[in-house]
Write an enzyme that holds these catalytic residues in place. Structure first.
Site, PDB file in Angstrom:
ATOM      1  N   LYS A 234      44.630  26.213  25.485  1.00 49.10           N
ATOM      2  CA  LYS A 234      43.371  25.955  24.383  1.00 49.10           C
ATOM      3  C   LYS A 234      43.960  26.244  23.287  1.00 49.10           C
ATOM      4  CE  LYS A 234      38.221  25.920  26.092  1.00 49.10           C
ATOM      5  NZ  LYS A 234      37.246  25.794  25.837  1.00 49.10           N
TER       6      LYS A 234
ATOM      7  N   ASP B  79      32.626  23.936  21.535  1.00 49.29           N
ATOM      8  CA  ASP B  79      32.417  24.196  22.161  1.00 49.29           C
ATOM      9  C   ASP B  79      31.071  24.975  21.332  1.00 49.29           C
ATOM     10  OD1 ASP B  79      34.246  24.139  24.945  1.00 49.29           O
ATOM     11  OD2 ASP B  79      35.459  25.790  24.343  1.00 49.29           O
TER      12      ASP B  79
END
Ligand code: ATR
Length: 277
Positions: free
Chosen positions: A66, A102
């Site tokens: 990420k 997210d």
């Protein structure tokens, strides 16, 4: 030609993203497919090159890539900039653009299960890692007015408090009594350990306090289990997972998928209700 999308990371076999996105493509009659691809950090640049050549339209990024993917992208959306991590990448004429869904996925799931009235209430985020960063950014952007933070390592909590203008830092040694909070969000990886242990005295919590844990594997962390035993309303991380995926899907296709249906499909396969009210 059929379009294709992917999720990259390692390990990747356990990912539920392919089931979710493929069922949305089917429901919306979009001629596309979504596949898991195992990519190790040392192969990331080559993997991206291959995906470009092979015409990938967009992909999700998971652990441990990420943060590592950022230098290889053409641009980063503010959602990913603030967090320093990318979970969604979209192909454009100017190259790959990175986003992070997210945090907004968390807030959508939280409000779906507990409503929007908590925006004015007093909350606590437990943890100050990458996951907490995305969540506090999205909470602040969504108008949550009074959010405190606590973390085992105080310094990391202080960094997030300053950066996101959070109300207060609660020292870890004081987390036994959380009676002043209307909602608590557990973002640490503590719940992934079999020896998970919390010094919290759950019987001090208000009966109306809403409890969220971003983990859904295990389905019920000790943290959630204890909160449930004290008759508190709880949600696990399944809703966040589905809503971050829905936001990625929307970025790629311009269509918002049905989140309710896939939540119940995944609940059936994973362990039951993801929310107990
Ligand atoms: P992620 O991206 O999943 O948030 P991370 O950046 O490594 O991962 O952060 C992990 C978080 O879980 C941190 O808040 C960490 O606390 P520290 O900053 O003190 O390390 C927290 N954490 C991990 N194990 C924990 C434990 N056993 N008890 C309490 N907090 C824990």
């Amino acid at each position: 030609m059929k379009k294709w999308y992917a999720v990259i990371g390692s390990p990747i076999d356990h990912s539920k993203s392919p089931i979710m996105h493929n069922s949305w493509f089917e429901q919306l009659e979009i001629d596309a497919t979504y596949i898991p691809i195992r990519v190790e950090p040392e192969n990331l640049e080559e993997a991206l090159h291959a995906m470009t050549i092979l015409g990938c339209e967009g992909f999700n990024v998971t652990v441990p890539l990420k943060e590592k993917i950022i230098p290889f992208l053409s641009a980063i959306d503010p959602s990913a900039q603030a967090i320093g991590a990318v979970n969604t990448v979209k192909k454009t004429e100017n190259g790959w653009i990175g986003y992070n869904t997210d945090g907004i996925g968390f807030v959508k799931a939280f409000e779906n299960d507990f409503g929007k009235s908590l925006r004015m209430a007093k909350g606590l985020v437990i943890g100050a890692g990458g996951a907490a960063r995305g969540i506090v950014d999205a909470l602040k952007n969504s108008g949550y007015m009074d959010v405190d933070i606590t973390n085992r390592t105080l310094e990391r909590a202080l960094v997030l408090q300053k950066e996101f203008r959070l109300a207060n830092v609660l020292e870890w040694r004081n987390i036994r009594d959380l009676s002043m909070y209307d909602f608590i969000i557990q973002t640490t990886s503590n719940g992934l350990r079999s020896s998970e242990n919390w010094p919290i005295q759950f019987d001090t919590l208000k009966r109306s306090c809403k409890i969220s844990d971003i983990i859904y594997n295990p389905w019920e962390t000790q943290f959630l289990h204890q909160a449930k035993q004290h008759q508190l309303d709880v949600q696990n991380g399944l809703g966040m997972f589905v809503h971050q995926g829905a936001e990625s899907f929307y970025l790629w296709t311009g269509q918002y998928p049905n989140t309710e249906k896939i939540v119940s499909v995944l609940e059936t396969t994973l362990g039951g209700n993801h929310v107990n009210r």
